[in-house]
Design a protein around this motif. Structure first.
Motif, PDB file in Angstrom:
ATOM      1  N   LEU A  13     -11.242  -2.982   3.525  1.00  0.00           N
ATOM      2  CA  LEU A  13     -12.007  -2.951   2.268  1.00  0.00           C
ATOM      3  C   LEU A  13     -13.376  -3.597   2.433  1.00  0.00           C
ATOM      4  N   THR A  14     -13.433  -4.678   3.191  1.00  0.00           N
ATOM      5  CA  THR A  14     -14.712  -5.359   3.419  1.00  0.00           C
ATOM      6  C   THR A  14     -15.683  -4.470   4.182  1.00  0.00           C
ATOM      7  N   PHE A  54      -7.623  -6.178   3.985  1.00  0.00           N
ATOM      8  CA  PHE A  54      -8.802  -6.911   3.518  1.00  0.00           C
ATOM      9  C   PHE A  54     -10.025  -6.568   4.362  1.00  0.00           C
ATOM     10  N   PHE A  63      -2.125  -8.153   5.815  1.00  0.00           N
ATOM     11  CA  PHE A  63      -3.190  -8.502   4.874  1.00  0.00           C
ATOM     12  C   PHE A  63      -4.576  -8.463   5.512  1.00  0.00           C
ATOM     13  N   PRO A  64      -4.790  -9.014   6.718  1.00  0.00           N
ATOM     14  CA  PRO A  64      -6.144  -8.922   7.303  1.00  0.00           C
ATOM     15  C   PRO A  64      -6.594  -7.495   7.552  1.00  0.00           C
TER      16      PRO A  64
END
Length: 70
Positions: A66-67, A63, A59-60
């Motif tokens: 995308l960030t 995420f 997940f990190p």
């Protein structure tokens, strides 16, 4: 052309050099998360009774990716 690139870099040097820590930390986090995720996947027999923690480490990566794009 190279002279124009050099002038543009000198004009916005603080912005370009400010991105170095951001990309360094994101590469460290991505590398650590993917190393753990692949080693968990490789040694799946260890986690057969408790469940796979792979989403916790992937997940990190998604995420953060995308960030950084936004």
């Amino acid at each position: 052309m190279l002279q124009l690139i050099w002038y543009q870099f000198n004009y916005s040097k603080k912005q370009w050099l400010g991105t170095i820590p951001v990309f360094f930390m994101s590469s460290l986090l991505t590398g650590a998360c993917l190393t753990v995720a692949f080693s968990v996947k490789t040694n799946a027999h260890v986690f057969s009774k408790v469940g796979m923690p792979t989403p916790l480490f992937t997940f990190p990566v998604f995420f953060g990716g995308l960030t950084l794009l936004f």
